[in-house]
Design a protein around this motif. Structure first.
Motif, PDB file in Angstrom:
ATOM      1  N   GLU A 196       0.849  -1.196   0.000  1.00 42.03           N
ATOM      2  CA  GLU A 196       0.000   0.000   0.000  1.00 42.03           C
ATOM      3  C   GLU A 196       0.881   1.240   0.000  1.00 42.03           C
ATOM      4  OE1 GLU A 196      -3.892  -0.089   2.378  1.00 42.03           O
ATOM      5  OE2 GLU A 196      -2.475  -1.219   3.601  1.00 42.03           O
ATOM      6  N   GLY A 197       0.321   2.347  -0.458  1.00 39.27           N
ATOM      7  CA  GLY A 197       0.988   3.630  -0.342  1.00 39.27           C
ATOM      8  C   GLY A 197       2.284   3.757  -1.107  1.00 39.27           C
ATOM      9  N   CYS A 198       2.286   3.330  -2.355  1.00 36.85           N
ATOM     10  CA  CYS A 198       3.515   3.434  -3.150  1.00 36.85           C
ATOM     11  C   CYS A 198       3.308   4.357  -4.344  1.00 36.85           C
ATOM     12  CB  CYS A 198       3.990   2.053  -3.578  1.00 36.85           C
ATOM     13  SG  CYS A 198       2.735   1.077  -4.389  1.00 36.85           S
ATOM     14  N   LYS A 199       2.469   5.371  -4.163  1.00 32.26           N
ATOM     15  CA  LYS A 199       2.127   6.275  -5.263  1.00 32.26           C
ATOM     16  C   LYS A 199       3.345   7.032  -5.797  1.00 32.26           C
ATOM     17  CE  LYS A 199      -1.376   9.573  -6.610  1.00 32.26           C
ATOM     18  NZ  LYS A 199      -2.604  10.231  -6.238  1.00 32.26           N
ATOM     19  N   GLU A 200       4.240   7.445  -4.906  1.00 28.76           N
ATOM     20  CA  GLU A 200       5.403   8.206  -5.346  1.00 28.76           C
ATOM     21  C   GLU A 200       6.362   7.340  -6.170  1.00 28.76           C
ATOM     22  OE1 GLU A 200       4.576   8.009  -1.938  1.00 28.76           O
ATOM     23  OE2 GLU A 200       3.303   9.771  -2.131  1.00 28.76           O
ATOM     24  N   GLN A 201       6.589   6.107  -5.727  1.00 27.25           N
ATOM     25  CA  GLN A 201       7.515   5.207  -6.421  1.00 27.25           C
ATOM     26  C   GLN A 201       6.934   4.619  -7.696  1.00 27.25           C
ATOM     27  OE1 GLN A 201       8.654   2.609  -3.031  1.00 27.25           O
ATOM     28  NE2 GLN A 201      10.646   2.630  -4.050  1.00 27.25           N
ATOM     29  N   TYR A 202       5.635   4.326  -7.689  1.00 27.84           N
ATOM     30  CA  TYR A 202       4.998   3.629  -8.804  1.00 27.84           C
ATOM     31  C   TYR A 202       3.710   4.350  -9.228  1.00 27.84           C
ATOM     32  CZ  TYR A 202       8.178   0.138  -6.981  1.00 27.84           C
ATOM     33  OH  TYR A 202       9.296  -0.511  -6.530  1.00 27.84           O
ATOM     34  N   PRO A 203       3.827   5.544  -9.797  1.00 25.57           N
ATOM     35  CA  PRO A 203       2.620   6.299 -10.173  1.00 25.57           C
ATOM     36  C   PRO A 203       1.760   5.583 -11.215  1.00 25.57           C
ATOM     37  CG  PRO A 203       4.598   7.376 -11.010  1.00 25.57           C
ATOM     38  CD  PRO A 203       5.048   6.265 -10.117  1.00 25.57           C
ATOM     39  N   SER A 204       2.369   4.735 -12.054  1.00 26.02           N
ATOM     40  CA  SER A 204       1.588   4.026 -13.075  1.00 26.02           C
ATOM     41  C   SER A 204       0.570   3.079 -12.446  1.00 26.02           C
ATOM     42  CB  SER A 204       2.509   3.257 -14.025  1.00 26.02           C
ATOM     43  OG  SER A 204       3.225   2.262 -13.317  1.00 26.02           O
ATOM     44  N   LEU A 205       0.856   2.595 -11.232  1.00 26.46           N
ATOM     45  CA  LEU A 205      -0.105   1.731 -10.549  1.00 26.46           C
ATOM     46  C   LEU A 205      -1.399   2.478 -10.235  1.00 26.46           C
ATOM     47  CD1 LEU A 205       2.161  -0.169  -8.005  1.00 26.46           C
ATOM     48  CD2 LEU A 205       1.237  -1.000 -10.171  1.00 26.46           C
ATOM     49  N   TYR A 206      -1.274   3.735  -9.921  1.00 32.25           N
ATOM     50  CA  TYR A 206      -2.463   4.517  -9.607  1.00 32.25           C
ATOM     51  C   TYR A 206      -3.244   4.855 -10.871  1.00 32.25           C
ATOM     52  CZ  TYR A 206      -1.296   4.403  -4.798  1.00 32.25           C
ATOM     53  OH  TYR A 206      -1.053   3.935  -3.529  1.00 32.25           O
ATOM     54  N   ASP A 207      -2.550   4.957 -11.994  1.00 35.54           N
ATOM     55  CA  ASP A 207      -3.251   5.118 -13.272  1.00 35.54           C
ATOM     56  C   ASP A 207      -4.030   3.842 -13.585  1.00 35.54           C
ATOM     57  OD1 ASP A 207      -2.039   7.592 -13.462  1.00 35.54           O
ATOM     58  OD2 ASP A 207      -0.454   6.906 -14.818  1.00 35.54           O
ATOM     59  N   GLU A 208      -3.388   2.690 -13.385  1.00 32.92           N
ATOM     60  CA  GLU A 208      -4.033   1.385 -13.594  1.00 32.92           C
ATOM     61  C   GLU A 208      -5.262   1.249 -12.698  1.00 32.92           C
ATOM     62  OE1 GLU A 208      -4.805  -2.568 -14.707  1.00 32.92           O
ATOM     63  OE2 GLU A 208      -3.363  -1.211 -15.602  1.00 32.92           O
ATOM     64  N   ARG A 209      -5.077   1.602 -11.441  1.00 30.69           N
ATOM     65  CA  ARG A 209      -6.170   1.535 -10.456  1.00 30.69           C
ATOM     66  C   ARG A 209      -7.333   2.428 -10.897  1.00 30.69           C
ATOM     67  NH1 ARG A 209      -7.563   4.558  -5.906  1.00 30.69           N
ATOM     68  NH2 ARG A 209      -8.413   3.327  -4.191  1.00 30.69           N
ATOM     69  N   ALA A 210      -7.017   3.642 -11.346  1.00 29.49           N
ATOM     70  CA  ALA A 210      -8.061   4.583 -11.766  1.00 29.49           C
ATOM     71  C   ALA A 210      -8.861   4.031 -12.947  1.00 29.49           C
ATOM     72  CB  ALA A 210      -7.437   5.927 -12.120  1.00 29.49           C
ATOM     73  N   VAL A 211      -8.185   3.409 -13.902  1.00 34.26           N
ATOM     74  CA  VAL A 211      -8.869   2.825 -15.064  1.00 34.26           C
ATOM     75  C   VAL A 211      -9.825   1.719 -14.619  1.00 34.26           C
ATOM     76  CG1 VAL A 211      -8.513   1.431 -17.150  1.00 34.26           C
ATOM     77  CG2 VAL A 211      -7.091   3.439 -16.728  1.00 34.26           C
ATOM     78  N   LEU A 212      -9.359   0.854 -13.718  1.00 30.43           N
ATOM     79  CA  LEU A 212     -10.220  -0.229 -13.230  1.00 30.43           C
ATOM     80  C   LEU A 212     -11.416   0.320 -12.463  1.00 30.43           C
ATOM     81  CD1 LEU A 212      -7.535  -2.836 -12.140  1.00 30.43           C
ATOM     82  CD2 LEU A 212      -9.158  -3.059 -14.021  1.00 30.43           C
ATOM     83  N   TYR A 213     -11.187   1.327 -11.629  1.00 34.85           N
ATOM     84  CA  TYR A 213     -12.283   1.925 -10.867  1.00 34.85           C
ATOM     85  C   TYR A 213     -13.302   2.587 -11.795  1.00 34.85           C
ATOM     86  CZ  TYR A 213     -10.897   1.147  -6.016  1.00 34.85           C
ATOM     87  OH  TYR A 213     -10.635   0.566  -4.795  1.00 34.85           O
ATOM     88  N   GLN A 214     -12.818   3.246 -12.842  1.00 35.07           N
ATOM     89  CA  GLN A 214     -13.742   3.883 -13.793  1.00 35.07           C
ATOM     90  C   GLN A 214     -14.581   2.859 -14.543  1.00 35.07           C
ATOM     91  OE1 GLN A 214     -11.198   6.313 -16.222  1.00 35.07           O
ATOM     92  NE2 GLN A 214     -11.153   7.988 -14.736  1.00 35.07           N
ATOM     93  N   GLY A 215     -13.995   1.696 -14.816  1.00 32.73           N
ATOM     94  CA  GLY A 215     -14.707   0.652 -15.546  1.00 32.73           C
ATOM     95  C   GLY A 215     -15.627  -0.196 -14.692  1.00 32.73           C
TER      96      GLY A 215
END
Length: 142
Positions: free
Chosen positions: A18-37
């Protein structure tokens, strides 16, 4: 037909991250796409009886998403035991945590077969794999 997805971020040694937004920002993009879908976002308080009823409705094309977090581990493992999960999106980050909460318990019956639908590797070394359930465990497939 409805689909139940799990989104998980884990370390190489299998612990939830959890909480790795700074190191792995692409994960949060992936998460956002899944949440939107997703049509519905599930969590530890989601009633499985409602989910089971919805999944029985053949006209239902909803997408149910649950994110693998330590507080959701119990309901996710229950959903796996009940064979309610159709797809697992696992993002493995190149880190060895050594401790924490594991998503998958070692004794999840009944066994099911999954196939890797896709795998990709990001520039920062994160491996994203999508697994899709294909049915009960069959020793002849191994």
């Amino acid at each position: 037909m409805a689909k139940v997805q799990i989104f998980a971020v884990q370390s190489i040694d299998g612990y939830m991250v959890e909480g790795c937004k700074e190191q792995y920002p692409s994960l949060y993009d992936e998460r956002a796409v899944l949440y939107q879908g997703a049509t519905f976002i599930l969590n530890a308080d989601s009633p499985l009886s409602m989910l089971m009823e919805d999944l029985e409705n053949e006209c239902n094309d909803a997408v149910y998403l649950i994110e693998a977090l330590p507080r959701n581990e119990s309901i996710i493992n229950t959903m796996l035991q009940m064979r309610l999960v159709d797809e697992i999106v696992i993002c493995t980050v190149p880190v060895m945590q050594g401790n924490g909460t594991r998503l998958f318990r070692t004794c999840i019956p009944p066994a099911t077969c999954w196939e890797s639908e896709s795998t990709s590797i990001s520039k920062n070394g994160t491996v994203r794999t999508v697994f899709r359930k294909i049915g009960p465990f069959d020793k002849t497939r191994v």
